[in-house]
Design a protein around this motif. Structure first.
Motif, mmCIF file in Angstrom:
data_model
loop_
_atom_site.group_PDB
_atom_site.id
_atom_site.type_symbol
_atom_site.label_atom_id
_atom_site.label_comp_id
_atom_site.label_asym_id
_atom_site.label_seq_id
_atom_site.Cartn_x
_atom_site.Cartn_y
_atom_site.Cartn_z
ATOM 1 N N SER A 42 -7.056 -15.386 1.487
ATOM 2 C CA SER A 42 -8.061 -14.386 2.108
ATOM 3 C C SER A 42 -7.129 -14.032 3.118
ATOM 4 N N GLU A 43 -6.050 -14.595 3.913
ATOM 5 C CA GLU A 43 -5.602 -13.823 4.888
ATOM 6 C C GLU A 43 -4.470 -12.673 4.293
ATOM 7 N N VAL A 44 -3.833 -13.206 3.352
ATOM 8 C CA VAL A 44 -2.983 -12.177 2.635
ATOM 9 C C VAL A 44 -3.694 -10.879 2.200
ATOM 10 N N MET A 45 -4.695 -11.013 1.758
ATOM 11 C CA MET A 45 -5.537 -10.194 0.999
ATOM 12 C C MET A 45 -6.161 -9.116 1.922
ATOM 13 N N SER A 46 -6.421 -9.573 3.320
ATOM 14 C CA SER A 46 -7.120 -8.844 4.117
ATOM 15 C C SER A 46 -6.197 -8.055 5.055
ATOM 16 N N GLN A 47 -4.812 -8.145 4.927
ATOM 17 C CA GLN A 47 -3.961 -7.312 5.556
ATOM 18 C C GLN A 47 -4.009 -5.946 5.395
ATOM 19 N N GLN A 48 -4.545 -5.516 4.203
ATOM 20 C CA GLN A 48 -4.680 -3.994 4.283
ATOM 21 C C GLN A 48 -5.711 -3.516 3.467
ATOM 22 N N THR A 49 -6.853 -4.454 3.617
ATOM 23 C CA THR A 49 -8.003 -4.242 2.821
ATOM 24 C C THR A 49 -9.266 -4.637 3.590
ATOM 25 N N GLN A 50 -10.453 -3.750 3.678
ATOM 26 C CA GLN A 50 -11.461 -4.213 4.393
ATOM 27 C C GLN A 50 -12.082 -5.560 3.803
ATOM 28 N N LEU A 51 -12.718 -6.224 4.892
ATOM 29 C CA LEU A 51 -13.223 -7.659 4.489
ATOM 30 C C LEU A 51 -14.353 -7.474 3.312
ATOM 31 N N ASP A 52 -15.194 -6.572 3.267
ATOM 32 C CA ASP A 52 -16.279 -6.509 2.436
ATOM 33 C C ASP A 52 -15.646 -6.320 1.115
ATOM 34 N N ARG A 53 -14.513 -5.455 0.919
ATOM 35 C CA ARG A 53 -13.998 -5.371 -0.410
ATOM 36 C C ARG A 53 -13.116 -6.769 -0.750
ATOM 37 N N VAL A 54 -12.682 -7.505 0.168
ATOM 38 C CA VAL A 54 -11.932 -8.616 -0.267
ATOM 39 C C VAL A 54 -12.632 -9.802 -0.788
ATOM 40 N N VAL A 55 -13.815 -9.610 -0.722
ATOM 41 C CA VAL A 55 -14.752 -10.768 -1.152
ATOM 42 C C VAL A 55 -14.491 -10.977 -2.703
ATOM 43 N N ALA A 56 -14.894 -9.656 -3.301
ATOM 44 C CA ALA A 56 -14.786 -10.023 -4.855
ATOM 45 C C ALA A 56 -13.181 -10.237 -5.313
ATOM 46 N N ASP A 103 -4.086 -4.142 -9.943
ATOM 47 C CA ASP A 103 -5.628 -3.881 -10.577
ATOM 48 C C ASP A 103 -6.742 -4.063 -9.519
ATOM 49 N N HIS A 104 -6.495 -4.599 -8.296
ATOM 50 C CA HIS A 104 -7.571 -4.870 -7.406
ATOM 51 C C HIS A 104 -7.093 -4.073 -6.218
ATOM 52 N N SER A 105 -6.113 -3.127 -6.251
ATOM 53 C CA SER A 105 -5.861 -2.112 -5.053
ATOM 54 C C SER A 105 -5.799 -2.975 -3.864
ATOM 55 N N LEU A 106 -5.037 -4.197 -3.836
ATOM 56 C CA LEU A 106 -4.738 -4.804 -2.592
ATOM 57 C C LEU A 106 -3.563 -4.540 -1.617
ATOM 58 N N GLY A 107 -2.976 -3.302 -1.800
ATOM 59 C CA GLY A 107 -1.808 -2.837 -1.077
ATOM 60 C C GLY A 107 -0.446 -3.383 -1.511
ATOM 61 N N TYR A 108 0.479 -3.482 -0.721
ATOM 62 C CA TYR A 108 1.901 -3.833 -1.164
ATOM 63 C C TYR A 108 1.686 -4.843 -2.286
ATOM 64 N N ASN A 109 2.703 -4.682 -3.247
ATOM 65 C CA ASN A 109 2.655 -5.728 -4.376
ATOM 66 C C ASN A 109 3.688 -6.788 -3.982
ATOM 67 N N ASN A 110 4.437 -6.659 -2.907
ATOM 68 C CA ASN A 110 5.501 -7.520 -2.466
ATOM 69 C C ASN A 110 4.706 -8.635 -1.777
ATOM 70 N N ARG A 111 3.483 -8.472 -1.258
ATOM 71 C CA ARG A 111 2.562 -9.642 -0.966
ATOM 72 C C ARG A 111 2.214 -10.578 -1.968
ATOM 73 N N ALA A 112 1.963 -9.999 -3.292
ATOM 74 C CA ALA A 112 1.789 -10.760 -4.236
ATOM 75 C C ALA A 112 2.771 -11.851 -4.611
ATOM 76 N N LYS A 113 4.037 -11.079 -4.548
ATOM 77 C CA LYS A 113 5.097 -11.849 -4.968
ATOM 78 C C LYS A 113 5.625 -12.953 -3.881
ATOM 79 N N TYR A 114 5.240 -12.726 -2.537
ATOM 80 C CA TYR A 114 5.339 -13.697 -1.464
ATOM 81 C C TYR A 114 4.284 -14.907 -1.542
ATOM 82 N N LEU A 115 3.258 -14.302 -1.828
ATOM 83 C CA LEU A 115 2.136 -15.513 -2.128
ATOM 84 C C LEU A 115 2.516 -16.451 -3.135
#
Length: 312
Positions: A50-64, A93-105
């Motif tokens: 949740s914290e990584v997803m929230s870095q660039q995305t509004q919380l209401d959009r993060v839930v799904a 696909d979920h427009s969660l910001g920079y892809n390197n965050r997915a790699k780091y996670l």
């Protein structure tokens, strides 16, 4: 909540005995707050996601996105065993910001399973050893998963402190950290950080809603008493549509569908106005690929007559 005992070294206009301030905020939070699902767990894996997803995305959009991610990879072991390209593809696909965050996670999940035998570090210092976990995220995970962090200081918290306390408002270089930690009851980082972040998100936004939201700090608040609701500028996100970030995401998604692609084929697939020698041509595309290569996401190979790219 355990009240903080009276102290004499609290900064500026923070009450020497802040227990009333603390109680008012926590009771306001407990009386009714936004019911985000990650607030209902103390699982460090779910909280980190949740914290990584929230870095660039509004919380209401993060839930799904958060729920979809955990349905796909419900545990840290499941994420560690996942294919990196699939994780990065989900992020895109979920427009969660920079892809390197997915790699780091993904790398952090592998560290927890391989280097820590599945046992998460429980304090901010230990959590910063995980890939891509900086001081803010480490403190947030320590707070919300283990109740073992300091005061979390994000944009919302800074805005609250700036408005509430004249010492912060009038300082050339405000010491947010000292004031935030002085206010936080010892050993109560989980509920306190949730509460003060909620205050900034619900009552003390760019346009304050003091009375409408029943702000619990009105009787102490410098801004409420003076009518001066100025606050530090809040950075705005750059537009995603047409941005380099959008095209980087398209590249990763396409390369996830193909073993490899040559430069011009890739260019024509990611934008309709691609022309090899044009403004958005080979030089522009090679710049995007270079960025992705630096992030460890893409491998670029230069042959005698063509350039090809593939996912790492």
């Amino acid at each position: 909540m355990t009240d903080q005992s009276p102290a004499t070294d609290l900064p500026g206009d923070v009450p020497a005995d802040p227990s009333a301030v603390q109680r008012a905020l926590v009771e306001w939070y407990e009386d009714g707050h936004r019911d985000y699902p990650w607030r209902q767990t103390d699982d460090p894996y779910r909280i980190l996601v949740s914290e990584v997803m929230s870095q660039q995305t509004q919380l209401d959009r993060v839930v799904a996105a958060w729920e979809d991610f955990l349905e796909e990879w419900p545990t840290v072991d499941a994420l560690a065993a996942a294919d990196r390209a699939e994780v990065v593809g989900f992020w895109t696909d979920h427009s969660l910001g920079y892809n390197n965050r997915a790699k780091y996670l993904h790398e952090a999940a592998r560290q927890v399973t391989a280097e820590y035998d599945g046992e998460w570090p429980r304090d901010p210092e230990g959590l910063t050893e995980l890939m891509g976990v900086g001081p803010y995220t480490a403190n947030a995970v320590a707070s919300f998963a283990f109740n073992n962090g300091g005061a979390v200081i994000d944009t919302n918290v800074k805005r609250v402190l700036y408005r509430a306390f004249a010492e912060i408002h009038n300082a050339d270089d405000p010491d947010y950290e000292t004031v935030a930690n002085a206010l936080m009851p010892p050993g109560e980082s989980r509920i306190w950080n949730n509460a003060i972040m909620e205050l900034g998100g619900v009552a003390c936004g760019k346009t304050p809603r003091c009375d409408e939201a029943g702000c619990p700090w009105r009787e102490w608040c410098h801004a409420y008493q003076t009518g001066d609701f100025t606050a530090p500028d809040v950075p705005t996100q750059p537009s995603f549509e047409g941005s380099r970030r959008q095209f980087r995401g398209r590249i990763v998604r396409l390369l996830g569908e193909h073993d490899e692609m040559d430069l011009d084929t890739l260019g024509h697939r990611i934008r309709v106005d691609y022309t090899p020698d044009g403004e958005h041509g080979r030089e522009w595309l090679r710049g995007l690929l270079s960025d992705l290569a630096d992030d460890g996401l893409v491998q670029v190979e230069e042959g005698d007559d063509q350039i090809t790219a593939r996912l790492q």
